[in-house]
Write an enzyme that holds these catalytic residues in place. Structure first.
Site, PDB file in Angstrom:
ATOM      1  N   HIS A  56      18.043  41.130 -30.899  1.00  0.00           N
ATOM      2  CA  HIS A  56      16.996  41.966 -30.511  1.00  0.00           C
ATOM      3  C   HIS A  56      16.028  40.922 -29.651  1.00  0.00           C
ATOM      4  O   HIS A  56      15.326  39.939 -30.290  1.00  0.00           O
ATOM      5  CB  HIS A  56      16.263  42.262 -31.771  1.00  0.00           C
ATOM      6  CG  HIS A  56      15.304  43.225 -31.704  1.00  0.00           C
ATOM      7  ND1 HIS A  56      14.752  43.980 -32.512  1.00  0.00           N
ATOM      8  CD2 HIS A  56      14.304  43.188 -30.521  1.00  0.00           C
ATOM      9  CE1 HIS A  56      13.687  44.581 -31.967  1.00  0.00           C
ATOM     10  NE2 HIS A  56      13.426  44.345 -30.798  1.00  0.00           N
ATOM     11  N   ARG A  60      12.598  41.334 -20.362  1.00  0.00           N
ATOM     12  CA  ARG A  60      11.526  41.706 -19.309  1.00  0.00           C
ATOM     13  C   ARG A  60      12.074  41.992 -17.725  1.00  0.00           C
ATOM     14  O   ARG A  60      11.300  42.196 -17.187  1.00  0.00           O
ATOM     15  CB  ARG A  60      10.460  41.059 -19.254  1.00  0.00           C
ATOM     16  CG  ARG A  60       9.688  40.433 -20.660  1.00  0.00           C
ATOM     17  CD  ARG A  60       9.272  41.745 -21.506  1.00  0.00           C
ATOM     18  NE  ARG A  60       8.474  41.357 -22.526  1.00  0.00           N
ATOM     19  CZ  ARG A  60       8.342  41.985 -23.454  1.00  0.00           C
ATOM     20  NH1 ARG A  60       8.627  43.326 -23.628  1.00  0.00           N
ATOM     21  NH2 ARG A  60       7.354  41.670 -24.490  1.00  0.00           N
ATOM     22  N   ASN A  90      13.437  48.568 -23.334  1.00  0.00           N
ATOM     23  CA  ASN A  90      11.909  49.133 -22.944  1.00  0.00           C
ATOM     24  C   ASN A  90      11.199  48.418 -21.816  1.00  0.00           C
ATOM     25  O   ASN A  90       9.934  47.753 -22.039  1.00  0.00           O
ATOM     26  CB  ASN A  90      10.883  49.029 -24.405  1.00  0.00           C
ATOM     27  CG  ASN A  90      10.815  47.393 -24.789  1.00  0.00           C
ATOM     28  OD1 ASN A  90      11.798  46.459 -24.747  1.00  0.00           O
ATOM     29  ND2 ASN A  90       9.712  47.183 -25.256  1.00  0.00           N
ATOM     30  N   LYS A 139      19.613  52.520 -28.352  1.00  0.00           N
ATOM     31  CA  LYS A 139      18.197  52.208 -29.102  1.00  0.00           C
ATOM     32  C   LYS A 139      17.462  53.437 -29.045  1.00  0.00           C
ATOM     33  O   LYS A 139      17.242  53.890 -28.053  1.00  0.00           O
ATOM     34  CB  LYS A 139      17.494  51.100 -28.315  1.00  0.00           C
ATOM     35  CG  LYS A 139      16.142  50.785 -28.974  1.00  0.00           C
ATOM     36  CD  LYS A 139      16.167  49.835 -30.419  1.00  0.00           C
ATOM     37  CE  LYS A 139      14.871  49.682 -30.763  1.00  0.00           C
ATOM     38  NZ  LYS A 139      14.293  48.380 -30.393  1.00  0.00           N
ATOM     39  N   ASP A 277      13.541  39.353 -32.480  1.00  0.00           N
ATOM     40  CA  ASP A 277      12.592  40.044 -31.701  1.00  0.00           C
ATOM     41  C   ASP A 277      11.619  39.428 -30.728  1.00  0.00           C
ATOM     42  O   ASP A 277      10.638  39.472 -30.662  1.00  0.00           O
ATOM     43  CB  ASP A 277      11.669  40.991 -32.671  1.00  0.00           C
ATOM     44  CG  ASP A 277      10.691  42.168 -31.876  1.00  0.00           C
ATOM     45  OD1 ASP A 277      11.127  42.297 -30.641  1.00  0.00           O
ATOM     46  OD2 ASP A 277       9.917  42.899 -32.381  1.00  0.00           O
ATOM     47  N   HIS A 281       5.107  37.623 -24.115  1.00  0.00           N
ATOM     48  CA  HIS A 281       3.711  38.059 -23.210  1.00  0.00           C
ATOM     49  C   HIS A 281       3.006  36.860 -22.698  1.00  0.00           C
ATOM     50  O   HIS A 281       2.882  36.076 -23.662  1.00  0.00           O
ATOM     51  CB  HIS A 281       2.760  39.244 -24.036  1.00  0.00           C
ATOM     52  CG  HIS A 281       3.322  40.436 -24.325  1.00  0.00           C
ATOM     53  ND1 HIS A 281       3.720  41.475 -23.498  1.00  0.00           N
ATOM     54  CD2 HIS A 281       3.919  40.745 -25.681  1.00  0.00           C
ATOM     55  CE1 HIS A 281       4.546  42.549 -24.312  1.00  0.00           C
ATOM     56  NE2 HIS A 281       4.670  42.128 -25.411  1.00  0.00           N
ATOM     57  N   ALA A 291       1.258  43.431 -27.687  1.00  0.00           N
ATOM     58  CA  ALA A 291       2.038  42.971 -28.916  1.00  0.00           C
ATOM     59  C   ALA A 291       3.367  42.195 -28.707  1.00  0.00           C
ATOM     60  O   ALA A 291       4.107  42.852 -27.956  1.00  0.00           O
ATOM     61  CB  ALA A 291       2.080  44.601 -29.654  1.00  0.00           C
ATOM     62  N   GLY A 292       3.712  41.395 -29.474  1.00  0.00           N
ATOM     63  CA  GLY A 292       4.970  40.704 -29.363  1.00  0.00           C
ATOM     64  C   GLY A 292       4.830  39.189 -29.633  1.00  0.00           C
ATOM     65  O   GLY A 292       3.722  38.743 -29.118  1.00  0.00           O
TER      66      GLY A 292
HETATM   67  C1  NCD Z   1       8.158  44.461 -28.220  1.00  0.00           C
HETATM   68  C2  NCD Z   1       7.907  44.130 -26.803  1.00  0.00           C
HETATM   69  O1  NCD Z   1       6.833  43.506 -26.480  1.00  0.00           O
HETATM   70  O2  NCD Z   1       8.556  44.564 -26.133  1.00  0.00           O
HETATM   71  N1  NCD Z   1       6.856  44.143 -29.056  1.00  0.00           N
HETATM   72  C3  NCD Z   1       6.829  43.675 -30.343  1.00  0.00           C
HETATM   73  O3  NCD Z   1       5.674  43.674 -30.751  1.00  0.00           O
HETATM   74  N2  NCD Z   1       7.942  43.772 -31.272  1.00  0.00           N
HETATM   75  C4  NCD Z   1       8.499  45.818 -28.598  1.00  0.00           C
HETATM   76  C5  NCD Z   1       9.074  46.117 -29.880  1.00  0.00           C
HETATM   77  O4  NCD Z   1       9.964  45.450 -30.604  1.00  0.00           O
HETATM   78  O5  NCD Z   1       8.558  46.983 -30.455  1.00  0.00           O
HETATM   79 ZN    ZN Z   2      11.479  44.471 -30.249  1.00  0.00          ZN
END
Ligand code: NCD
Ligand code: ZN
Length: 397
Positions: A56, A60, A90, A139, A277, A281, A291-292
Site C-alpha cells: 500500500h 502520485r 487514486n 481497489k 500506506d 504530501h 491527509a496522509g
Molecule cells: C491517502 C492519500 O493521500 O492518497 N491518504 C491517507 O490519509 N491515507 C489515501 C488513502 O489511503 O486513503
Molecule cells: Zn492509502
C-alpha cells in the site's frame, strides 16, 4: 559475478537461523553454510530478510509528481528495506482504464529502482475496463479519500465482486473521510460487514486496507477469504499526538483515541500484513489540510522498535512484511529466502539506534509525523536482483 551474503541471521519463513545466501544471475542460488561467492557482504550480527513488500503506497505519478514520483518514491522504498511496493490508483487522474495502467507500468519501468506493482481502481462504470486490463488486484473506495476515487452507486460493489476473478484480491477502503469522530466509526464497521456478507455470496477474495481499530481486525476474521493490513502509524500514534502535530497529524483513517490504539495492539496478532500506506504530501499541502503520512522509511524501524520493547515477535513482523503480502497478492518468486526466489534482500541492524528526522528522508515530502523519535533498527544494506543498491546505511553512488 555471484554475490554472497555471509554469516547473517537469515529469515527462513518461520525462524531466524545463521545462514549464507548466495545470489547468482539475480536469483537466490543457494541458502547454506560456508558458501563461497565472488563478492561478499559480511552480515554478522545483522538480520537478513527477503526484500520487504509493501502492499500500500501512493507514488502520485502521473498527476501529482510535485508530491512524489517513481524515482523519489522508490528511493524511499529502498532506504526503508522495501524492494517491491504496490501503488494505489487514486492519482489526480485515477488508474481506472487499461491505458492509464499501461502508462504507469511504463513510467515505473523507466524511473523506479524498486519493483512497482499496481492496484487498479474500480468506478461505478468501468466493469468492462477492469476485464480488459486484467489487473492482479482491484481497489474499491467505499468512502471518500484523497483524489476523489469513490464508488457512489450502492450496487457497484456487488457488481465488481461478481465481475472480478474470485482468486484475486479486492482491496477495500472502508473508512469515509467525513469520519473524524468516534461515533462515525459505526459507519466504517457497517460498511465492512456489508462488504463481507456480499463477498461471502460471491465467493470473492477481500483484503481490508489500513485497519485502524481492533474491531476491524475482528470483523475480518468472520470471512475466511478476508485478509487485513495495519499501518505502523496507527500503532504508534493516537489522537493525543494531534496537539503537537496539528495539520501534520491528519490521515485517513484518522488517528484514534489512546484507548483504541491500545485495543489495536490487542487484536494485532490476527493481522495479516503491515502496510505503510505511504501517502506523501508536501508541507504546503499539509498546511492546507491534506491527509496522509509518508511511511516507507520509518515503518520497519517502528516495527523493530516494537520488537525491542517486547511488544512484538521478530518472526511475526518479518512474516507480515515479506511472505504474507507475497501470498495475499500472488506475487510469485518474492518474499522468501529460498533457492529460485528473487535476489532481493534487506539486511538490517536490529540494535542500531537512530533519530527519525524528516529532512533526512528520501521521499519528496521531507517531513514525517515521527520527527524526533528515537528508534532501534536500521536498514543496513539492500540488494535488488543481485545488485547492491544500498550499503552501510547509504545509497551506493
Ligand atoms: C491517502 C492519500 O493521500 O492518497 N491518504 C491517507 O490519509 N491515507 C489515501 C488513502 O489511503 O486513503
Ligand atoms: Zn492509502
Amino acid at each position: 559475478m555471484s554475490l554472497l551474503i555471509q554469516g547473517g541471521m537469515a529469515f527462513l519463513g518461520s525462524k531466524f537461523e545463521q545462514k549464507d545466501i548466495l545470489i547468482e544471475d539475480g536469483r537466490i542460488a543457494k541458502v547454506g553454510n560456508a558458501l563461497k561467492g565472488d563478492e561478499v557482504i559480511t552480515a554478522a550480527g545483522l538480520l537478513v530478510l527477503p526484500g520487504l513488500i509493501d502492499p500500500h503506497v501512493h507514488f502520485r505519478e502521473p498527476g501529482d509528481t510535485y508530491k512524489e514520483d517513481f524515482a523519489t518514491g522508490s528511493r524511499a522504498a529502498i532506504a526503508g528495506g522495501f524492494t517491491t511496493v504496490m501503488d494505489m490508483p487514486n492519482n489526480a487522474i485515477p488508474t481506472t482504464t487499461k491505458a492509464r495502467l499501461e502508462e504507469k507500468v511504463k513510467l515505473a519501468k523507466e524511473k523506479a529502482i524498486c519493483d512497482v506493482l499496481f492496484h487498479f481502481g474500480g468506478t461505478d462504470s468501468n466493469f468492462d475496463e477492469v476485464k480488459r486490463a486484467d489487473p492482479g488486484s482491484l481497489k474499491l473506495y467505499l468512502g471518500q479519500t484523497t483524489g476523489g476515487l469513490v464508488l457512489k452507486n450502492p450496487s457497484s460493489l456487488e457488481k465488481h465482486l461478481r465481475n472480478f476473478p474470485k482468486e484475486k484480491p479486492i482491496v477495500l477502503h472502508a473508512c469515509d473521510h467525513s469520519e473524524g469522530e468516534e461515533e462515525n466509526l459505526g459507519k466504517t464497521y457497517a460498511t465492512i460487514e456489508n462488504a463481507l456478507s456480499l463477498a461471502k455470496k460471491t465467493n470473492s477474495t477481500i483484503h481490508l486496507a489500513h485497519a485502524s481499530t481492533g474491531k476491524e481486525i475482528q470483523l475480518s476474521l468472520r470471512y475466511p477469504r478476508c485478509t487485513v493490513e495495519v499501518a505502523p502509524h496507527h500503532l504508534f500514534l493516537s489522537r493525543d499526538a494531534l496537539e503537537k502535530l496539528g495539520p501534520y497529524g491528519k490521515v485517513y483513517p484518522p488517528l484514534r483515541t489512546e484507548q483504541k490504539r491500545i485495543m489495536l495492539w490487542s487484536a494485532l496478532d490476527r493481522a495479516d500484513c503491515i502496510a505503510t500506506d505511504h501517502a506523501p504530501h508536501t508541507i504546503e499541502d499539509k498546511e492546507r489540510g491534506a491527509a496522509g503520512f509518508p511511511g516507507l522509511e520509518t515503518s520497519l524501524a517502528l516495527m523493530l522498535e516494537g520488537v525491542e520493547r517486547g511488544l512484538l515477535d521478530r518472526i511475526w513482523v518479518a512474516q507480515r512484511m515479506t511472505q504474507n503480502p507475497a501470498r495475499i497478492f500472488n506475487i510469485k518468486g518474492k518474499g522468501r529466502l529460498e533457492k529460485g526466489y528473487a535476489g532481493d534482500v534487506a539486511i538490517v541492524d536490529p540494535k542500531k539506534k537512530w533519530k527519525i528526522e524528516g529532512s533526512m528522508l528520501e521521499t519528496k515530502c521531507k517531513w514525517t509525523p515521527f520527527d524526533g523519535m528515537e528508534v532501534r533498527g536500521k536498514v543496513h544494506t539492500v540488494v535488488k536482483g543481485g545488485k547492491i543498491l544500498f550499503e552501510k546505511f547509504q545509497f551506493v553512488a
